[in-house]
Design a protein around this motif. Sequence first.
Motif, PDB file in Angstrom:
ATOM      1  N   ARG A 168      -0.350 -51.263  28.325  1.00  0.00           N
ATOM      2  CA  ARG A 168       0.822 -50.813  27.558  1.00  0.00           C
ATOM      3  C   ARG A 168       0.355 -50.367  26.171  1.00  0.00           C
ATOM      4  NH1 ARG A 168       3.373 -55.425  24.941  1.00  0.00           N
ATOM      5  NH2 ARG A 168       5.421 -54.589  25.459  1.00  0.00           N
ATOM      6  N   PHE A 169       0.772 -49.186  25.799  1.00  0.00           N
ATOM      7  CA  PHE A 169       0.351 -48.680  24.491  1.00  0.00           C
ATOM      8  C   PHE A 169       1.269 -47.550  24.036  1.00  0.00           C
ATOM      9  CE2 PHE A 169      -2.153 -46.547  27.800  1.00  0.00           C
ATOM     10  CZ  PHE A 169      -1.937 -45.212  27.526  1.00  0.00           C
ATOM     11  N   VAL A 170       1.168 -47.269  22.732  1.00  0.00           N
ATOM     12  CA  VAL A 170       1.868 -46.118  22.154  1.00  0.00           C
ATOM     13  C   VAL A 170       0.808 -45.205  21.553  1.00  0.00           C
ATOM     14  CG1 VAL A 170       3.485 -45.309  20.384  1.00  0.00           C
ATOM     15  CG2 VAL A 170       3.966 -47.419  21.633  1.00  0.00           C
ATOM     16  N   VAL A 171       0.934 -43.907  21.829  1.00  0.00           N
ATOM     17  CA  VAL A 171       0.014 -42.912  21.277  1.00  0.00           C
ATOM     18  C   VAL A 171       0.799 -41.986  20.363  1.00  0.00           C
ATOM     19  CG1 VAL A 171      -1.249 -40.809  21.911  1.00  0.00           C
ATOM     20  CG2 VAL A 171      -1.693 -42.927  23.137  1.00  0.00           C
ATOM     21  N   ARG A 172       0.177 -41.671  19.227  1.00  0.00           N
ATOM     22  CA  ARG A 172       0.776 -40.695  18.317  1.00  0.00           C
ATOM     23  C   ARG A 172      -0.085 -39.435  18.372  1.00  0.00           C
ATOM     24  NH1 ARG A 172       0.221 -43.225  13.006  1.00  0.00           N
ATOM     25  NH2 ARG A 172       2.172 -44.355  13.016  1.00  0.00           N
ATOM     26  N   TYR A 173       0.556 -38.284  18.497  1.00  0.00           N
ATOM     27  CA  TYR A 173      -0.166 -37.005  18.552  1.00  0.00           C
ATOM     28  C   TYR A 173      -0.050 -36.305  17.193  1.00  0.00           C
ATOM     29  CZ  TYR A 173       0.125 -37.691  23.602  1.00  0.00           C
ATOM     30  OH  TYR A 173       0.026 -38.207  24.864  1.00  0.00           O
ATOM     31  N   HIS A 174      -1.171 -35.729  16.753  1.00  0.00           N
ATOM     32  CA  HIS A 174      -1.193 -35.077  15.433  1.00  0.00           C
ATOM     33  C   HIS A 174      -1.628 -33.629  15.558  1.00  0.00           C
ATOM     34  CE1 HIS A 174      -1.592 -39.133  13.553  1.00  0.00           C
ATOM     35  NE2 HIS A 174      -2.227 -39.374  14.678  1.00  0.00           N
TER      36      HIS A 174
ATOM     37  N   VAL B 193       5.025 -38.450  20.291  1.00  0.00           N
ATOM     38  CA  VAL B 193       4.751 -39.873  20.503  1.00  0.00           C
ATOM     39  C   VAL B 193       4.880 -40.155  21.983  1.00  0.00           C
ATOM     40  CG1 VAL B 193       5.639 -42.192  20.092  1.00  0.00           C
ATOM     41  CG2 VAL B 193       5.629 -40.547  18.236  1.00  0.00           C
ATOM     42  N   LEU B 194       3.984 -40.942  22.512  1.00  0.00           N
ATOM     43  CA  LEU B 194       4.045 -41.309  23.940  1.00  0.00           C
ATOM     44  C   LEU B 194       4.013 -42.833  24.070  1.00  0.00           C
ATOM     45  CD1 LEU B 194       2.063 -39.897  26.920  1.00  0.00           C
ATOM     46  CD2 LEU B 194       1.755 -42.312  26.330  1.00  0.00           C
ATOM     47  N   GLY B 195       4.855 -43.350  24.941  1.00  0.00           N
ATOM     48  CA  GLY B 195       4.810 -44.776  25.269  1.00  0.00           C
ATOM     49  C   GLY B 195       4.372 -44.957  26.703  1.00  0.00           C
TER      50      GLY B 195
ATOM     51  N   ILE C 190       8.151 -37.867  14.025  1.00  0.00           N
ATOM     52  CA  ILE C 190       7.804 -36.533  14.532  1.00  0.00           C
ATOM     53  C   ILE C 190       8.345 -35.443  13.618  1.00  0.00           C
ATOM     54  CG2 ILE C 190       8.183 -34.912  16.447  1.00  0.00           C
ATOM     55  CD1 ILE C 190       8.352 -37.376  18.293  1.00  0.00           C
ATOM     56  N   SER C 191       7.476 -34.484  13.300  1.00  0.00           N
ATOM     57  CA  SER C 191       7.918 -33.305  12.573  1.00  0.00           C
ATOM     58  C   SER C 191       7.895 -32.126  13.536  1.00  0.00           C
ATOM     59  CB  SER C 191       6.981 -33.033  11.398  1.00  0.00           C
ATOM     60  OG  SER C 191       7.174 -31.709  10.968  1.00  0.00           O
ATOM     61  N   LEU C 192       9.044 -31.512  13.720  1.00  0.00           N
ATOM     62  CA  LEU C 192       9.087 -30.385  14.661  1.00  0.00           C
ATOM     63  C   LEU C 192       8.584 -29.093  14.041  1.00  0.00           C
ATOM     64  CD1 LEU C 192      12.220 -30.541  16.930  1.00  0.00           C
ATOM     65  CD2 LEU C 192       9.880 -31.192  17.415  1.00  0.00           C
TER      66      LEU C 192
ATOM     67  N   ARG D 222      10.147 -45.150  21.119  1.00  0.00           N
ATOM     68  CA  ARG D 222      11.375 -44.634  20.496  1.00  0.00           C
ATOM     69  C   ARG D 222      11.384 -44.903  18.992  1.00  0.00           C
ATOM     70  NH1 ARG D 222      14.323 -46.453  24.580  1.00  0.00           N
ATOM     71  NH2 ARG D 222      15.006 -48.289  23.429  1.00  0.00           N
ATOM     72  N   GLN D 223      10.848 -46.074  18.623  1.00  0.00           N
ATOM     73  CA  GLN D 223      10.837 -46.419  17.195  1.00  0.00           C
ATOM     74  C   GLN D 223       9.945 -45.457  16.395  1.00  0.00           C
ATOM     75  OE1 GLN D 223       9.734 -50.503  17.658  1.00  0.00           O
ATOM     76  NE2 GLN D 223      11.856 -51.202  17.833  1.00  0.00           N
ATOM     77  N   HIS D 224       8.903 -44.925  17.057  1.00  0.00           N
ATOM     78  CA  HIS D 224       7.994 -44.010  16.352  1.00  0.00           C
ATOM     79  C   HIS D 224       8.511 -42.568  16.348  1.00  0.00           C
ATOM     80  CE1 HIS D 224       4.471 -46.567  15.551  1.00  0.00           C
ATOM     81  NE2 HIS D 224       4.827 -47.225  16.636  1.00  0.00           N
TER      82      HIS D 224
END
Length: 382
Positions: A336-342, A350-352, A366-368, A360-362
Amino acid sequence: MTVIVGASAAGLACAEALRRKGYTGPLTLVGAESHLPYDRPPLSKQVLSGDWEPARARLRSAEALSALDATLVLGDPAVHLDVPERAVHTASGRILKADNIVLATGLRPLTLAGQPTLRTVDDALTLRKRLLGCTNAVVVGDGVLGAEIAATARRMGVAVTLAGPQSAPMALQLGPRVASELASLHAAQGVSLRLGAAVTEVSEDGVLLETGEVLPADVVVVAFGSAPATDWLQDSGLTLGNGIVCDSRLRAAEGIYACGDVARWHHETLGRMVRLENRTNATEQGIAVAANILGADEAFLPVPYFWTDQFSAKIHVHGFVSPDATVVEGSASEGRFVVRYHRDGAVTGVLGWNMPKQARQHRAEISLRCPAGVAASTPGAA
Ligand SMILES: Cc1cc2nc3c(=O)[nH]c(=O)nc-3n(C[C@H](O)[C@H](O)[C@H](O)COP(=O)(O)OP(=O)(O)OC[C@H]3O[C@@H](n4cnc5c(N)ncnc54)[C@H](O)[C@@H]3O)c2cc1C
């Protein structure tokens, strides 16, 4: 009078939102399929596996549909749209004139003659029957649908090979790092992966790869893409191009709107045309069209979101993936993990992985306002 063409997720969401927001005029839903509106995500999961009877995938009960006070015209596809007259013509000869027309016809899968694919409930039942009697199944297509079908077929006890040109299943939709986790999960569950090589031929012997390898198969499942269901609109005069082209209000022409998988609209925050193929978008866009029909005049500005379930993994993706991915919670070893994409210093997505709440909390990070290249790498975003 409002006519909605496509009696599924987006069309039904639009009809229900119209009524909720106080629309009292006549409402007609036209559907090509003869079934009452049903949901597609369970088709490749619970319906294919046999965990659910098909009726459980219905979007609404007969009572809820009757409370909608809409005319359901099912099993009668629309065959022509007269834009100046604002009229829908159906295969049986009906001519439905309306003040507002909503186009929500979704996608049609790309197929190979004689090979099963999966878009409708009838497809799911046919494929289930074929898989139950088979020795070796090959799924051609390493996107979301192919990966889900491979996982479900494997859970049914079928020997499955997943073939496709990417380095890992769903590499485009998850980015290379998470896709390699998915590849490991599939391999650990016994799916044979033949990735990184294009399929050149499907014959009675099986599937031929560009490497010369032949994958023996008594069932070949085709899951290599779909196209917006716009064939019937070719002579309508609407602008078509990878979907029904709409403005930021989801308007294709005066009094004519589109929503769901078939709609390609101008996303004002991204500053580009976008089409999404996911379940949440279908509902949100149907609701947005209803609001605009009733005069809201609001741009549709979603953060894209989709999920997929494969074996033990429940994966939730918000925003847009990019190759630059950092694990910010949990770890792959914990499952189980959360990934942030830059990209260029901005969080694009963000992926869970088995962490839906945390992902969802992250989402707020996100900046569109991200570069167009990132946007193009998200599922169904085109
Ligand atoms: C097997 C499968 C699994 C999926 N799993 C997931 C998932 O896990 N997560 C996720 O986010 N998304 C998933 N999706 C995607 C999601 O289901 C779609 O994004 C959603 O169904 C789109 O809704 P829609 O109403 O736009 O189109 P559709 O659901 O395709 O509905 C369009 C309807 O229009 C009808 N139609 C077409 N042409 C005509 C015509 N000329 N006249 C009248 N009616 C017509 C069609 O028969 C259909 O009933 C999945 C899709 C499939 C196929």
